[in-house]
Motif scaffolding. Structure first.
Motif, PDB file in Angstrom:
ATOM      1  N   LYS A 146       0.844  -1.196   0.000  1.00 25.70           N
ATOM      2  CA  LYS A 146       0.000   0.000   0.000  1.00 25.70           C
ATOM      3  C   LYS A 146       0.885   1.255   0.000  1.00 25.70           C
ATOM      4  O   LYS A 146       0.662   2.182  -0.785  1.00 25.70           O
ATOM      5  N   ALA A 147       1.910   1.236   0.849  1.00 24.29           N
ATOM      6  CA  ALA A 147       2.817   2.380   0.944  1.00 24.29           C
ATOM      7  C   ALA A 147       3.522   2.620  -0.394  1.00 24.29           C
ATOM      8  O   ALA A 147       3.640   3.753  -0.857  1.00 24.29           O
ATOM      9  N   ILE A 148       3.943   1.528  -1.023  1.00 24.72           N
ATOM     10  CA  ILE A 148       4.660   1.657  -2.286  1.00 24.72           C
ATOM     11  C   ILE A 148       3.759   2.202  -3.389  1.00 24.72           C
ATOM     12  O   ILE A 148       4.192   2.984  -4.231  1.00 24.72           O
ATOM     13  N   HIS A 149       2.482   1.820  -3.333  1.00 24.65           N
ATOM     14  CA  HIS A 149       1.543   2.378  -4.318  1.00 24.65           C
ATOM     15  C   HIS A 149       1.380   3.877  -4.139  1.00 24.65           C
ATOM     16  O   HIS A 149       1.268   4.622  -5.115  1.00 24.65           O
ATOM     17  N   GLU A 150       1.414   4.321  -2.898  1.00 25.58           N
ATOM     18  CA  GLU A 150       1.296   5.770  -2.637  1.00 25.58           C
ATOM     19  C   GLU A 150       2.573   6.519  -3.005  1.00 25.58           C
ATOM     20  O   GLU A 150       2.527   7.584  -3.607  1.00 25.58           O
ATOM     21  N   ILE A 151       3.713   5.937  -2.617  1.00 25.96           N
ATOM     22  CA  ILE A 151       4.996   6.632  -2.813  1.00 25.96           C
ATOM     23  C   ILE A 151       5.466   6.537  -4.261  1.00 25.96           C
ATOM     24  O   ILE A 151       5.986   7.498  -4.827  1.00 25.96           O
ATOM     25  N   LEU A 170      17.101  -1.549  -1.677  1.00 26.76           N
ATOM     26  CA  LEU A 170      16.456  -0.833  -2.773  1.00 26.76           C
ATOM     27  C   LEU A 170      15.412  -1.748  -3.416  1.00 26.76           C
ATOM     28  O   LEU A 170      15.702  -2.909  -3.704  1.00 26.76           O
ATOM     29  N   VAL A 171      14.216  -1.234  -3.614  1.00 25.16           N
ATOM     30  CA  VAL A 171      13.175  -2.021  -4.285  1.00 25.16           C
ATOM     31  C   VAL A 171      12.756  -1.281  -5.552  1.00 25.16           C
ATOM     32  O   VAL A 171      12.247  -0.161  -5.492  1.00 25.16           O
ATOM     33  N   THR A 172      12.996  -1.922  -6.707  1.00 24.32           N
ATOM     34  CA  THR A 172      12.660  -1.287  -7.978  1.00 24.32           C
ATOM     35  C   THR A 172      11.454  -1.952  -8.627  1.00 24.32           C
ATOM     36  O   THR A 172      10.897  -1.421  -9.580  1.00 24.32           O
ATOM     37  N   ASN A 173      11.100  -3.119  -8.095  1.00 28.86           N
ATOM     38  CA  ASN A 173      10.051  -3.915  -8.706  1.00 28.86           C
ATOM     39  C   ASN A 173       9.178  -4.507  -7.605  1.00 28.86           C
ATOM     40  O   ASN A 173       9.700  -4.940  -6.577  1.00 28.86           O
ATOM     41  N   GLU A 174       7.863  -4.512  -7.826  1.00 26.75           N
ATOM     42  CA  GLU A 174       6.942  -4.981  -6.777  1.00 26.75           C
ATOM     43  C   GLU A 174       7.277  -6.374  -6.260  1.00 26.75           C
ATOM     44  O   GLU A 174       7.122  -6.658  -5.082  1.00 26.75           O
ATOM     45  N   LYS A 175       7.777  -7.226  -7.151  1.00 27.55           N
ATOM     46  CA  LYS A 175       8.048  -8.597  -6.705  1.00 27.55           C
ATOM     47  C   LYS A 175       9.258  -8.675  -5.745  1.00 27.55           C
ATOM     48  O   LYS A 175       9.481  -9.694  -5.111  1.00 27.55           O
ATOM     49  N   ILE A 199       9.702   2.711   5.031  1.00 24.96           N
ATOM     50  CA  ILE A 199       9.920   2.822   3.585  1.00 24.96           C
ATOM     51  C   ILE A 199       9.972   4.280   3.161  1.00 24.96           C
ATOM     52  O   ILE A 199       9.180   5.103   3.628  1.00 24.96           O
ATOM     53  N   GLU A 200      10.945   4.582   2.296  1.00 27.72           N
ATOM     54  CA  GLU A 200      11.090   5.938   1.749  1.00 27.72           C
ATOM     55  C   GLU A 200      11.199   5.883   0.238  1.00 27.72           C
ATOM     56  O   GLU A 200      11.697   4.904  -0.311  1.00 27.72           O
ATOM     57  N   LYS A 201      10.810   6.949  -0.403  1.00 25.36           N
ATOM     58  CA  LYS A 201      11.042   7.083  -1.834  1.00 25.36           C
ATOM     59  C   LYS A 201      12.553   7.062  -2.063  1.00 25.36           C
ATOM     60  O   LYS A 201      13.312   7.624  -1.275  1.00 25.36           O
ATOM     61  N   TYR A 202      12.983   6.392  -3.130  1.00 25.83           N
ATOM     62  CA  TYR A 202      14.412   6.312  -3.434  1.00 25.83           C
ATOM     63  C   TYR A 202      14.868   7.571  -4.172  1.00 25.83           C
ATOM     64  O   TYR A 202      14.289   7.944  -5.194  1.00 25.83           O
TER      65      TYR A 202
END
Ligand code: MV4
Length: 501
Positions: A146-151, A170-175, A199-202
């Motif tokens: 959910k956080a990643i969808h927002e950020i 670092l997460v570049t891909n949802e999987k 979690i923070e925006k990269y």
């Protein structure tokens, strides 16, 4: 009033602290491990106490042994330096119990800033910009999604107890969320005993710019401008400079004000550093606050004209700061090059050994804070930082030219080191332009690592030293020839021509 300071540290920073104490007529107590019996800080201090075996956990990290040395010596204050116990809140708490002054912030301020989630929340409340990200800790994979969808991707998963890149993914891909969460958590758990993450925006090509703070016990908080620390490799800083080549006066003022607000938010007392990450568009975000004196503090001392250790001691004595914000100015430019006992040709592995020969640079604009001398054995147990070259010039260009000159004069034999690597960095167009990011080293790797005829490895200097002896005694070389070789000792072809080989 503090009359005797125990320095709970070793190496160059222990020596540096002792020097300021001496100027203030404060007596000094060194502590040392087995490996440091002959270390410089032991020779410099008025007294010295053995605190245990060589491994840090049994000596420089052993609170009880250090407290015992403080009691035995009658020290009324302890300076923690950097690293070791400097950011462990249990240490000032223990000092408080003993009635010993801790030269640093309160355990409460250290704890708040040590917990990155708490720090983030406090910064938001104080109006300090933070990287867009989650409010608190991540409880589940669903919450992370959910956080990643927002950020928006890419994002960084970070350990709340982290720092220095540990527990960061670092997460570049949802999987990659699930494995990322798992590995960040397990790394954090083993390193810090706690697995909370956020979690923070990269921020993709950032600069690392930090602000020096001084705060007294009377509500005065000053910012002593920035240090640009983007020249780093694997979270190890290599070169720092001030002023930052990219900050406008306006942005500097905004960031300085934010740094003051950050310090006020935790009722900070002492010297501290507020770290910001700065993106391509010069947006700045609070990253963390270091609640200690930092390795790179001398460039601020040089450009602002303060002795930060003396200020720390005055604050610990309960005195109000005598400096005024309006009177603080940046004068000229300063650069610090960190000299490490490590082997650039062997993946920068720490390279302990006996110092067989050392030429320390002197001359206008040069300060060297170090802890090695001829005959000293650099132990393998501790940080490989052995010296810091701090150079001042009237502007950036001047400071770079002087740094290059001083690096050429700097020679260390017997211990592999990064001196020529530092020289190479100062030759990079990307460095010279001032427009570089934390990726400077990796982006210029081929140039920095290329083989050449001017390796500064110990064997070469030993050979040159032996050559000089041979020239002088056997070949009866003239002083002029000797000087020519010594000054061009890195240039083998020149040596060959002088020797007519
Ligand atoms: C970041 C980042 C990019 N985006 N956070 C590295 C150490 C830790 N204190 C924070 N770090 C970073 N946090 C976001 N949201 C990139 C880094 C980073 C870095 C920061 C400063 C200096 C050097 C660095 C090297 C790699 C990564």
């Amino acid at each position: 009033m503090i009359k005797k300071v125990l320095v709970a540290n070793r190496g160059e920073i222990a020596v540096r602290i002792i020097r300021s104490c001496r100027e203030m007529e404060i007596r000094t107590v060194a502590v040392y491990s087995d490996a440091d019996r002959k270390a410089l800080h032991v020779l410099y201090a008025d007294e010295a106490y053995h605190i245990g075996p060589s491994p840090s956990v049994e000596s420089y990290l052993n609170i009880e042994n250090i407290i015992r040395a403080a009691r035995l010596s009658g020290a009324d204050a302890i300076h923690p330096g950097y690293g070791f116990l400097s950011e462990n809140p249990e240490f000032p708490a223990r000092c408080r119990q003993e009635g010993i002054i801790f030269i640093g912030p309160s355990p409460e301020a250290i704890s708040m800033m040590g917990d990155k989630i708490t720090a983030r929340q406090m910064m938001i409340k104080a109006g300090v910009p933070v990287v867009p990200g989650t409010e608190g800790k991540i409880a589940s994979e669903e919450q992370a999604l959910k956080a990643i969808h927002e950020i928006g991707l890419p994002v960084m998963i970070k350990a709340s107890a982290g720092g220095g890149g540990k527990g960061m993914r670092l997460v570049t891909n949802e999987k990659d969320i699930k494995p990322g969460l798992r590995s960040a958590r397990s790394e954090a758990l083993s390193a810090f005993g706690e697995d909370a993450v956020f979690i923070e925006k990269y921020i993709s090509s950032p600069r690392h710019i930090e602000f020096q703070i001084l705060a007294d016990g009377h509500g005065n908080v000053l910012q002593l401008f920035e240090r640009e620390c983007s020249v780093q490799r694997r979270h190890q800083k290599i070169i720092e400079e001030t002023p930052s080549p990219i900050l406008s006066q306006e942005r500097r003022q905004q960031m300085g004000d934010a740094a003051i607000a950050a310090a006020r938010a935790v009722n900070y007392q002492g010297a501290g550093t507020v770290e910001f990450i700065v993106d391509k568009d010069l947006n700045y975000y609070f990253l963390e606050m270091n609640t200690r004196l930092q390795v790179e503090h001398p460039i601020t001392e040089r450009v602002v004209g303060v002795d930060l250790v003396k200020e720390q001691i005055n604050i610990a004595n309960g005195h109000p700061l005598q400096l005024k914000q309006e009177e603080l100015k940046q004068h000229g430019h300063a650069i610090e090059c960190r000299v490490y006992a490590e082997d650039p040709e062997n993946n920068f592995m720490p390279a302990p050994g006996v110092v067989k020969h050392i030429d320390i640079p002197y001359g206008v604009g040069v300060r060297v804070d170090g802890s090695i001398y001829e005959g000293f054995e650099v132990p393998l147990y501790y940080d490989p930082l052995i010296a810091k070259l701090i150079v001042w010039g009237k502007d950036r260009q001047d400071a770079i030219e002087r740094s290059k000159r001083a690096l050429k004069e700097f020679k260390i034999a017997g211990v592999k080191n990064n001196l020529s690597f530092l020289e190479r960095i100062l030759q990079l167009d990307d460095f010279l332009s001032g427009n570089y990011t934390t990726h400077l080293i990796e982006e210029n790797w081929d140039f920095l690592m290329q083989e050449d005829n001017c390796a500064d490895h110990c064997e070469d200097i030993v050979i040159i030293t032996a050559f000089m002896e041979y020239l002088h005694k056997i070949k009866k070389a003239s002083p002029r020839e000797m000087t020519a070789i010594k000054n061009n000792w890195k240039d083998y072809s020149r040596i060959r021509s002088v020797l007519k080989l």
